[in-house]
Each structure stands twice: as C-alpha cells, then as structure tokens.
Design a protein around this motif. Structure first.
Motif, PDB file in Angstrom:
ATOM      1  N   GLN A 199       0.663  -0.988   0.026  1.00 23.03           N
ATOM      2  CA  GLN A 199      -0.554  -0.534  -0.315  1.00 23.03           C
ATOM      3  C   GLN A 199       0.983   0.986  -0.529  1.00 23.03           C
ATOM      4  OE1 GLN A 199       0.240  -2.061   2.430  1.00 23.03           O
ATOM      5  NE2 GLN A 199       0.711  -0.836   4.548  1.00 23.03           N
ATOM      6  N   ILE A 200       2.485   0.982   0.299  1.00 25.89           N
ATOM      7  CA  ILE A 200       3.173   2.151   0.722  1.00 25.89           C
ATOM      8  C   ILE A 200       4.412   2.549  -0.458  1.00 25.89           C
ATOM      9  CG2 ILE A 200       2.415   3.021   2.773  1.00 25.89           C
ATOM     10  CD1 ILE A 200       5.308   1.950   3.383  1.00 25.89           C
ATOM     11  N   ALA A 201       4.201   1.299  -1.682  1.00 24.28           N
ATOM     12  CA  ALA A 201       5.477   0.827  -2.445  1.00 24.28           C
ATOM     13  C   ALA A 201       5.790   2.019  -3.301  1.00 24.28           C
ATOM     14  CB  ALA A 201       4.446  -0.400  -3.066  1.00 24.28           C
ATOM     15  N   HIS A 202       4.097   2.813  -4.397  1.00 22.98           N
ATOM     16  CA  HIS A 202       4.942   3.518  -4.737  1.00 22.98           C
ATOM     17  C   HIS A 202       5.017   4.815  -4.273  1.00 22.98           C
ATOM     18  CE1 HIS A 202       3.514   5.403  -8.262  1.00 22.98           C
ATOM     19  NE2 HIS A 202       3.830   7.068  -8.188  1.00 22.98           N
ATOM     20  N   SER A 203       5.483   5.097  -2.489  1.00 20.35           N
ATOM     21  CA  SER A 203       5.492   6.712  -2.636  1.00 20.35           C
ATOM     22  C   SER A 203       6.683   6.074  -2.006  1.00 20.35           C
ATOM     23  CB  SER A 203       4.507   6.529  -1.564  1.00 20.35           C
ATOM     24  OG  SER A 203       3.105   7.112  -1.743  1.00 20.35           O
ATOM     25  N   LEU A 204       7.306   5.340  -1.635  1.00 18.47           N
ATOM     26  CA  LEU A 204       8.553   4.623  -1.446  1.00 18.47           C
ATOM     27  C   LEU A 204       9.262   5.044  -2.342  1.00 18.47           C
ATOM     28  CD1 LEU A 204      10.234   3.325   1.213  1.00 18.47           C
ATOM     29  CD2 LEU A 204       9.591   1.341   0.537  1.00 18.47           C
ATOM     30  N   GLU A 205       8.900   4.462  -3.478  1.00 21.09           N
ATOM     31  CA  GLU A 205      10.162   4.371  -4.474  1.00 21.09           C
ATOM     32  C   GLU A 205      10.183   5.730  -4.868  1.00 21.09           C
ATOM     33  OE1 GLU A 205       8.619   1.196  -8.364  1.00 21.09           O
ATOM     34  OE2 GLU A 205       7.590   2.430  -7.190  1.00 21.09           O
ATOM     35  N   TRP A 206       9.560   6.576  -4.867  1.00 19.29           N
ATOM     36  CA  TRP A 206       9.586   7.862  -5.022  1.00 19.29           C
ATOM     37  C   TRP A 206      10.287   9.017  -4.185  1.00 19.29           C
ATOM     38  CZ3 TRP A 206       9.227  10.097  -9.579  1.00 19.29           C
ATOM     39  CH2 TRP A 206       8.495  10.492 -10.409  1.00 19.29           C
ATOM     40  N   VAL A 207      10.471   8.396  -3.098  1.00 23.77           N
ATOM     41  CA  VAL A 207      10.641   8.884  -1.535  1.00 23.77           C
ATOM     42  C   VAL A 207      12.007   8.310  -2.644  1.00 23.77           C
ATOM     43  CG1 VAL A 207      11.492   8.526   0.613  1.00 23.77           C
ATOM     44  CG2 VAL A 207       9.083   9.745   0.068  1.00 23.77           C
ATOM     45  N   VAL A 208      12.471   7.583  -2.379  1.00 25.20           N
ATOM     46  CA  VAL A 208      13.918   6.990  -2.609  1.00 25.20           C
ATOM     47  C   VAL A 208      14.599   6.957  -3.231  1.00 25.20           C
ATOM     48  CG1 VAL A 208      15.266   4.442  -2.817  1.00 25.20           C
ATOM     49  CG2 VAL A 208      13.763   4.829  -0.465  1.00 25.20           C
ATOM     50  N   THR A 209      14.026   7.363  -4.757  1.00 20.85           N
ATOM     51  CA  THR A 209      14.642   7.911  -5.998  1.00 20.85           C
ATOM     52  C   THR A 209      14.859   9.476  -5.423  1.00 20.85           C
ATOM     53  OG1 THR A 209      13.267   6.525  -7.621  1.00 20.85           O
ATOM     54  CG2 THR A 209      13.969   9.112  -8.014  1.00 20.85           C
ATOM     55  N   GLU A 210      14.408  10.194  -5.113  1.00 20.01           N
ATOM     56  CA  GLU A 210      14.759  11.871  -4.621  1.00 20.01           C
ATOM     57  C   GLU A 210      15.552  11.400  -3.687  1.00 20.01           C
ATOM     58  OE1 GLU A 210      13.253  14.272  -6.699  1.00 20.01           O
ATOM     59  OE2 GLU A 210      11.403  12.821  -7.674  1.00 20.01           O
ATOM     60  N   LEU A 211      15.770  11.119  -2.589  1.00 20.68           N
ATOM     61  CA  LEU A 211      16.608  10.856  -1.442  1.00 20.68           C
ATOM     62  C   LEU A 211      17.981  10.271  -2.259  1.00 20.68           C
ATOM     63  CD1 LEU A 211      14.903  10.445   1.374  1.00 20.68           C
ATOM     64  CD2 LEU A 211      14.992  12.787   0.715  1.00 20.68           C
ATOM     65  N   VAL A 212      17.922   9.315  -2.815  1.00 20.06           N
ATOM     66  CA  VAL A 212      18.752   9.008  -3.649  1.00 20.06           C
ATOM     67  C   VAL A 212      19.490   9.866  -4.346  1.00 20.06           C
ATOM     68  CG1 VAL A 212      20.011   7.290  -4.690  1.00 20.06           C
ATOM     69  CG2 VAL A 212      18.741   6.167  -2.946  1.00 20.06           C
ATOM     70  N   THR A 213      18.612  10.542  -5.133  1.00 15.43           N
ATOM     71  CA  THR A 213      19.332  11.031  -6.069  1.00 15.43           C
ATOM     72  C   THR A 213      19.798  12.318  -6.102  1.00 15.43           C
ATOM     73  OG1 THR A 213      17.084  10.821  -8.038  1.00 15.43           O
ATOM     74  CG2 THR A 213      18.207  12.498  -9.277  1.00 15.43           C
ATOM     75  N   ASN A 214      19.188  12.809  -4.570  1.00 10.92           N
ATOM     76  CA  ASN A 214      20.104  14.240  -4.455  1.00 10.92           C
ATOM     77  C   ASN A 214      21.451  13.517  -3.679  1.00 10.92           C
ATOM     78  OD1 ASN A 214      18.126  16.222  -4.685  1.00 10.92           O
ATOM     79  ND2 ASN A 214      17.395  16.008  -2.494  1.00 10.92           N
ATOM     80  N   ALA A 215      21.329  12.633  -3.510  1.00 14.94           N
ATOM     81  CA  ALA A 215      22.437  12.239  -2.169  1.00 14.94           C
ATOM     82  C   ALA A 215      23.686  12.066  -3.588  1.00 14.94           C
ATOM     83  CB  ALA A 215      22.409  11.103  -1.944  1.00 14.94           C
ATOM     84  N   VAL A 216      23.415  11.146  -4.972  1.00 15.01           N
ATOM     85  CA  VAL A 216      24.317  11.336  -5.818  1.00 15.01           C
ATOM     86  C   VAL A 216      25.025  12.506  -7.307  1.00 15.01           C
ATOM     87  CG1 VAL A 216      24.405  10.054  -8.353  1.00 15.01           C
ATOM     88  CG2 VAL A 216      23.597   8.841  -6.441  1.00 15.01           C
ATOM     89  N   VAL A 217      23.620  13.521  -7.550  1.00 12.15           N
ATOM     90  CA  VAL A 217      23.617  14.569  -7.587  1.00 12.15           C
ATOM     91  C   VAL A 217      24.267  15.794  -6.876  1.00 12.15           C
ATOM     92  CG1 VAL A 217      22.251  16.399  -9.000  1.00 12.15           C
ATOM     93  CG2 VAL A 217      22.338  13.839  -9.413  1.00 12.15           C
ATOM     94  N   HIS A 218      23.603  16.184  -6.342  1.00 15.70           N
ATOM     95  CA  HIS A 218      24.744  17.475  -5.278  1.00 15.70           C
ATOM     96  C   HIS A 218      25.747  17.297  -4.133  1.00 15.70           C
ATOM     97  CE1 HIS A 218      20.836  19.004  -7.613  1.00 15.70           C
ATOM     98  NE2 HIS A 218      20.235  17.891  -7.148  1.00 15.70           N
ATOM     99  N   GLY A 219      26.280  17.933  -4.220  1.00 15.55           N
ATOM    100  CA  GLY A 219      27.189  18.056  -2.988  1.00 15.55           C
ATOM    101  C   GLY A 219      28.332  17.304  -3.824  1.00 15.55           C
ATOM    102  N   ARG A 220      29.401  17.212  -2.403  1.00 10.24           N
ATOM    103  CA  ARG A 220      30.756  16.812  -3.327  1.00 10.24           C
ATOM    104  C   ARG A 220      31.593  16.303  -2.441  1.00 10.24           C
ATOM    105  NH1 ARG A 220      31.762  23.069  -4.394  1.00 10.24           N
ATOM    106  NH2 ARG A 220      32.031  23.062  -6.351  1.00 10.24           N
ATOM    107  N   ALA A 221      32.179  14.259  -3.102  1.00 11.20           N
ATOM    108  CA  ALA A 221      32.240  13.796  -1.453  1.00 11.20           C
ATOM    109  C   ALA A 221      33.347  12.877  -2.706  1.00 11.20           C
ATOM    110  CB  ALA A 221      31.128  12.737  -1.927  1.00 11.20           C
ATOM    111  N   ALA A 222      34.176  12.613  -1.814  1.00 12.61           N
ATOM    112  CA  ALA A 222      35.408  11.587  -2.289  1.00 12.61           C
ATOM    113  C   ALA A 222      35.026  10.310  -3.426  1.00 12.61           C
ATOM    114  CB  ALA A 222      36.009  11.135  -1.856  1.00 12.61           C
ATOM    115  N   ARG A 223      36.260  10.077  -4.219  1.00 14.77           N
ATOM    116  CA  ARG A 223      35.654  10.034  -5.588  1.00 14.77           C
ATOM    117  C   ARG A 223      35.003   8.684  -5.712  1.00 14.77           C
ATOM    118  NH1 ARG A 223      37.714   9.575 -11.154  1.00 14.77           N
ATOM    119  NH2 ARG A 223      37.511   8.374 -12.616  1.00 14.77           N
ATOM    120  N   GLU A 224      34.235   7.116  -5.456  1.00 17.48           N
ATOM    121  CA  GLU A 224      34.126   5.614  -4.986  1.00 17.48           C
ATOM    122  C   GLU A 224      33.370   5.631  -4.189  1.00 17.48           C
ATOM    123  OE1 GLU A 224      34.147   3.202  -7.118  1.00 17.48           O
ATOM    124  OE2 GLU A 224      35.312   5.323  -8.618  1.00 17.48           O
TER     125      GLU A 224
END
Length: 140
Positions: free
Chosen positions: A36-61
């Motif tokens: 019942q919350i799978a769709h919402s969970l998918e979107w939340v994880v998508t947005e949070l992981v996208t932010n973690a991957v695309v924004h900010g500066r982190a060490a390679r790898e």
C-alpha cells in the motif's frame, strides 16, 4: 506484538544507482507486506538517492547507504552519504514563472511522507523520511 524489521543497502555514488535503489525500495515494500505504500516509498527513495548522487561533493568511489526500518506502523527510510551540503526545500516559483526542471525533490518527499529531516554527521549527512504504513495519519 509490534513488528520490527531493518535492512541496509549500499550503493556506489553514481547515477545508475538511482533506478537500482528505486527497484529495491519496491522490493522491500512487497517483501514486508507494505504494498500500500510501495509507490510512495519508490518516489521517496528515488528523490533522496538522486540528491545524494547528484548534489554535494564527496570523495571518488564514495557510497550511499539506504536503510529501511519498520517499527509498529511507521517505515523510516534513511539515505546516508558522505558528501558536503545540506538539502533544503526549494522555494516554489511564482505562479506565472517558469517551472524549474530540478529542485522539487524534497517537495515530493514532504508531500509523500508524514515527516522528514536531515541529520548532520561529522562528514556528510543522513536524510530520513517516515511513511505511515496504515491509512490513518500522514500523507502516504
């Protein structure tokens, strides 16, 4: 007795991790009987992981860790990264203004969850969101 479950998944911090994390979010919801919350969970994880991957500066790898924790009737998902920067809700554009192509991810998270926030770490941060697993309370 209330059910408690946890799972942690590590991903490389690169764009192809986003659809993999999204699919895993759906799989966790299905495996834990939370369809019942799978769709919402998918979107939340998508947005949070996208932010973690695309924004900010982190060490390679560097990595991104997605944690799922179910307790009672709340599923808490946390995305931990070791990148600089603190996510903030974007100010929506004026009604007559142009709609930006990015910057709305946390608005999606806020709309789909009962609560969310950022926990700063010595290096990086954790961004968490809580989704109720029942139809009462929250936006799920």
């Amino acid at each position: 007795m209330a059910e408690t479950r946890s799972e942690h998944v590590r991903y490389r911090r690169f764009r192809p991790a986003v659809p993999v994390a999204r699919a895993k979010a759906r799989a966790v919801a299905e495996q834990w009987g939370l369809s019942q919350i799978a769709h919402s969970l998918e979107w939340v994880v998508t947005e949070l992981v996208t932010n973690a991957v695309v924004h900010g500066r982190a060490a390679r790898e560097s990595r991104v860790v997605v944690s799922y924790h179910l307790e009672d009737d709340v599923l808490r998902v946390t995305v931990r990264d070791w990148a600089s920067g603190t996510p903030r809700l974007a100010v929506p554009p004026a009604p007559a203004g142009d709609v930006p192509e990015s910057g709305r991810g946390l608005q999606v998270v806020a709309a789909l969850t009962a609560d969310w926030g950022v926990t700063p770490k010595v290096i990086g941060k954790s961004v968490w969101a809580e989704l109720p697993t029942t139809s009462t309370g929250g936006a799920a």
